[in-house]
Design a protein around this motif. Sequence first.
Motif, PDB file in Angstrom:
ATOM      1  N   VAL A   1      -9.122   4.151 -10.471  1.00 57.05           N
ATOM      2  CA  VAL A   1      -8.936   2.852  -9.820  1.00 57.05           C
ATOM      3  C   VAL A   1      -7.877   3.016  -8.736  1.00 57.05           C
ATOM      4  CG1 VAL A   1      -8.171   0.465 -10.156  1.00 57.05           C
ATOM      5  CG2 VAL A   1      -9.530   1.604 -11.939  1.00 57.05           C
ATOM      6  N   ALA A   2      -8.219   2.579  -7.524  1.00 61.89           N
ATOM      7  CA  ALA A   2      -7.242   2.665  -6.423  1.00 61.89           C
ATOM      8  C   ALA A   2      -7.180   1.301  -5.740  1.00 61.89           C
ATOM      9  CB  ALA A   2      -7.650   3.746  -5.428  1.00 61.89           C
ATOM     10  N   PRO A   3      -6.069   0.588  -5.905  1.00 51.63           N
ATOM     11  CA  PRO A   3      -5.943  -0.708  -5.227  1.00 51.63           C
ATOM     12  C   PRO A   3      -5.392  -0.568  -3.809  1.00 51.63           C
ATOM     13  CG  PRO A   3      -4.079  -0.363  -6.717  1.00 51.63           C
ATOM     14  CD  PRO A   3      -4.952   0.873  -6.814  1.00 51.63           C
ATOM     15  N   ASP A   4      -5.701  -1.532  -2.957  1.00 57.90           N
ATOM     16  CA  ASP A   4      -4.932  -1.730  -1.728  1.00 57.90           C
ATOM     17  C   ASP A   4      -3.773  -2.628  -2.137  1.00 57.90           C
ATOM     18  OD1 ASP A   4      -6.438  -0.347   0.151  1.00 57.90           O
ATOM     19  OD2 ASP A   4      -7.653  -2.086   0.703  1.00 57.90           O
ATOM     20  N   LEU A   5      -2.568  -2.130  -2.012  1.00 54.71           N
ATOM     21  CA  LEU A   5      -1.420  -2.942  -2.405  1.00 54.71           C
ATOM     22  C   LEU A   5      -1.367  -4.221  -1.562  1.00 54.71           C
ATOM     23  CD1 LEU A   5       1.221  -0.100  -2.786  1.00 54.71           C
ATOM     24  CD2 LEU A   5       0.232  -1.461  -4.643  1.00 54.71           C
TER      25      LEU A   5
ATOM     26  N   ALA B   1       3.962  -3.775  -8.686  1.00 53.20           N
ATOM     27  CA  ALA B   1       3.643  -3.259 -10.022  1.00 53.20           C
ATOM     28  C   ALA B   1       2.963  -4.345 -10.868  1.00 53.20           C
ATOM     29  CB  ALA B   1       4.920  -2.765 -10.702  1.00 53.20           C
ATOM     30  N   GLN B   2       3.419  -5.592 -10.717  1.00 52.73           N
ATOM     31  CA  GLN B   2       2.769  -6.688 -11.458  1.00 52.73           C
ATOM     32  C   GLN B   2       1.328  -6.884 -10.991  1.00 52.73           C
ATOM     33  OE1 GLN B   2       5.518  -9.914 -10.720  1.00 52.73           O
ATOM     34  NE2 GLN B   2       7.133  -8.775 -11.770  1.00 52.73           N
TER      35      GLN B   2
ATOM     36  N   VAL C   1       6.457   2.242  -6.733  1.00 55.60           N
ATOM     37  CA  VAL C   1       5.740   1.223  -7.520  1.00 55.60           C
ATOM     38  C   VAL C   1       5.484   1.754  -8.939  1.00 55.60           C
ATOM     39  CG1 VAL C   1       3.616  -0.162  -7.683  1.00 55.60           C
ATOM     40  CG2 VAL C   1       4.687   0.224  -5.447  1.00 55.60           C
ATOM     41  N   VAL C   2       5.145   3.040  -9.032  1.00 59.40           N
ATOM     42  CA  VAL C   2       4.907   3.645 -10.357  1.00 59.40           C
ATOM     43  C   VAL C   2       6.172   3.519 -11.222  1.00 59.40           C
ATOM     44  CG1 VAL C   2       4.545   5.841 -11.559  1.00 59.40           C
ATOM     45  CG2 VAL C   2       3.085   5.222  -9.639  1.00 59.40           C
TER      46      VAL C   2
ATOM     47  N   GLN D   1       8.623  -1.935 -16.224  1.00 58.54           N
ATOM     48  CA  GLN D   1       8.153  -3.249 -16.688  1.00 58.54           C
ATOM     49  C   GLN D   1       7.087  -3.149 -17.769  1.00 58.54           C
ATOM     50  OE1 GLN D   1       7.613  -6.373 -13.330  1.00 58.54           O
ATOM     51  NE2 GLN D   1       7.536  -4.424 -12.293  1.00 58.54           N
ATOM     52  N   PHE D   2       6.273  -2.114 -17.701  1.00 63.17           N
ATOM     53  CA  PHE D   2       5.112  -2.044 -18.607  1.00 63.17           C
ATOM     54  C   PHE D   2       5.026  -0.668 -19.267  1.00 63.17           C
ATOM     55  CE2 PHE D   2       4.046  -4.584 -14.786  1.00 63.17           C
ATOM     56  CZ  PHE D   2       3.950  -5.844 -15.370  1.00 63.17           C
TER      57      PHE D   2
END
Length: 263
Positions: free
Chosen positions: A49-53, A72-73, A98-99, A105-106
């Motif tokens: 999975v690769a998002p566009d931030l 990150a959220q 971000v990682v 956080q998670f």
Amino acid sequence: MTTTRIDDIQLAYTDVGSGPPVVLIHGYPFNRSLWNEQLEALSSKYRVVAPDLRGFGESDSSEGPVTMSRMAQDVAQLMDQLEIPQAVIGGLSMGGYVVLAFCKQFPSRVRALLLADTRAQADTEEAKKTRAEQADKALSEGMASIADAMLPKLLTPDTVSKRPEVVKRIRDMMLKTKPQGAAGALLGMAQREDQTEFISSIKVPALIVAGREDAITPPADSEAMHAKIAGSRLIVIENAGHVSNLEQTEQFNDALLAFLNSI
Ligand code: MLT
């Protein structure tokens, strides 16, 4: 293009392959196409999975500074929607910031980590000032001037002179970035926490990759993370600068696959 609603924005992402999930987070000022070759190399054995931030690629931007925690959220909410409770989380440069914010956080959602061409330190006061100037510049002049100033720092001199296709690919990604997205991320990066102490609490497997000629996050930054993250693996890639996955794709993919296959 696939998008989903995350709070106030539509977030674009790619979701390919099947198997243990791997989430790859791009750097600044790029987009998810940074990972095309990794998606191709991994997707026969892994779900990638690769998002566009937020503010990048085909995702919407939002007002004001976009912190690494906010990004990150967004990633965590995307994982919720894709029913991925836990994944290998990887990022290049800002993606690495971000990682680390994600890990903080998670923590239970992190199966393992990839930290590529990144660092754990916060910005110096001088760097924060430069970020603010760059944010103003992006908004007033657009991305071309940002791209021209950044390009020589991103790639090795060899790549700049001999591999026009790589230069074009990076430049095109930068030019496609929305000035508002770039400005929000710059101000968000300036606010990021120092993670140098936090990383010594990381207990999951970690692969750290650095381009030998990285002028933005030099290998010394990666060596420092390697020294603090117990059991981490460090690979320094020769003839690569700050975008090692594009400059030395085969070596990067070999290192990533060997790591994923070993955990
Ligand atoms: C990136 O590649 O994400 C940025 O260059 C990181 C930074 O500016 O600190």
